[in-house]
Scaffold this active site. Sequence first.
Site, PDB file in Angstrom:
ATOM      1  N   ASN A   1     -40.520  11.195  15.557  1.00 22.31           N
ATOM      2  CA  ASN A   1     -40.336  12.124  16.927  1.00 22.31           C
ATOM      3  C   ASN A   1     -39.165  12.197  17.434  1.00 22.31           C
ATOM      4  O   ASN A   1     -38.844  13.320  17.964  1.00 22.31           O
ATOM      5  CB  ASN A   1     -41.426  11.605  17.749  1.00 22.31           C
ATOM      6  CG  ASN A   1     -41.355   9.896  18.157  1.00 22.31           C
ATOM      7  OD1 ASN A   1     -41.512   9.089  17.222  1.00 22.31           O
ATOM      8  ND2 ASN A   1     -41.272   9.878  19.300  1.00 22.31           N
ATOM      9  N   HIS A   2     -38.396  11.255  17.023  1.00 19.86           N
ATOM     10  CA  HIS A   2     -36.795  11.513  17.658  1.00 19.86           C
ATOM     11  C   HIS A   2     -35.745  12.256  16.863  1.00 19.86           C
ATOM     12  O   HIS A   2     -34.677  11.927  16.956  1.00 19.86           O
ATOM     13  CB  HIS A   2     -36.438  10.085  18.028  1.00 19.86           C
ATOM     14  CG  HIS A   2     -37.118   9.414  19.330  1.00 19.86           C
ATOM     15  ND1 HIS A   2     -37.636  10.108  20.287  1.00 19.86           N
ATOM     16  CD2 HIS A   2     -37.826   8.206  19.303  1.00 19.86           C
ATOM     17  CE1 HIS A   2     -38.398   9.217  21.304  1.00 19.86           C
ATOM     18  NE2 HIS A   2     -38.426   7.991  20.632  1.00 19.86           N
TER      19      HIS A   2
ATOM     20  N   HIS B   1     -43.227   3.362  13.868  1.00 26.64           N
ATOM     21  CA  HIS B   1     -43.403   4.183  15.535  1.00 26.64           C
ATOM     22  C   HIS B   1     -43.587   3.157  16.574  1.00 26.64           C
ATOM     23  O   HIS B   1     -43.051   3.358  17.556  1.00 26.64           O
ATOM     24  CB  HIS B   1     -44.097   5.348  15.385  1.00 26.64           C
ATOM     25  CG  HIS B   1     -44.301   5.892  16.818  1.00 26.64           C
ATOM     26  ND1 HIS B   1     -43.318   6.724  17.423  1.00 26.64           N
ATOM     27  CD2 HIS B   1     -45.255   6.078  17.637  1.00 26.64           C
ATOM     28  CE1 HIS B   1     -43.504   6.971  18.626  1.00 26.64           C
ATOM     29  NE2 HIS B   1     -44.740   6.632  18.828  1.00 26.64           N
TER      30      HIS B   1
HETATM   31 FE   LIG Z   1     -41.121   7.081  16.909  1.00 30.89          FE
HETATM   32 FE   LIG Z   2     -39.337   4.293  16.702  1.00 28.22          FE
END
Ligand SMILES: [Fe+2]
Ligand SMILES: [Fe+2]
Length: 265
Positions: free
Chosen positions: A72-73, A179
Amino acid sequence: MVPAVTAILFIGDVVGRAGRRVVRDLLPGLRDELGLGFVVANGENAAGGIGITPKEADELFGAGVDVITLGNHTYRHREVWPYLDEQPHILRPANFLPTQPGHGTTVVERDGRSLGVVNLSGNLYMQAGSPALVTIDDALREVADAGHVLVDMHAEATSEKVALGWYLDGRVTAVVGTHTHVPTADARVLPGGTAYITDVGMTGARGGVIGVRREQSIAVMRTHMPMRYDSSDEDPWINAVLVRASPQPRRAESIEQILRAAPPT
Ligand SMILES: [Fe+2]
Ligand SMILES: [Fe+2]
């Protein structure tokens, strides 16, 4: 002589300078000790704790990582956007939108062996263009020629990771979750022969709060006021899994966690 079993090391989210140092310090010894054939690392937190730039990616490749996966980053740092299109061995989730830079699959080859790697993002509490469990069928066609395949499912929800493991059991060598930055205790080879773990954990400072300096994280939780977050350097560890891939294509013989402190500086 090439060993019959291919050893694949997957390194959980590398966080900040401390995480990169652990990889640099421990990987050469692990390569000898475990007879590693391939190394894959999730690098979505490699730059200061959030995202990655070409500099940190090149540092991880230079340390012996064959493929970097993200999450997600991915797009936090603008300078990595063109790099994601140009460098074949850094992946962003395959189920991101086609309009987003980068690609979600690759194949690496060494000593007559090949490893396909697929990166996916979960859909619960994450922003991904299409369902992971639908995109994966297209992604596997892109790595159809690979002898072994590892899937990094970058997701918040344990249910999505467990479901993907069952969906792919017998079709890929390993499904590893990333994550959450906390390793889970469920590593096993599923009945169809796919190695599975819900979360590999984080490679970085164990003295922080999933990588952030703990006093900052605690202060935000106690005050509900915004505060700067820095990566912790305290007590760095590697959180990884070793998958021993069998001579039979896309099957694993074993999966074991590699959880170790970095050597003292
Ligand atoms: Fe993540
Ligand atoms: Fe992460």
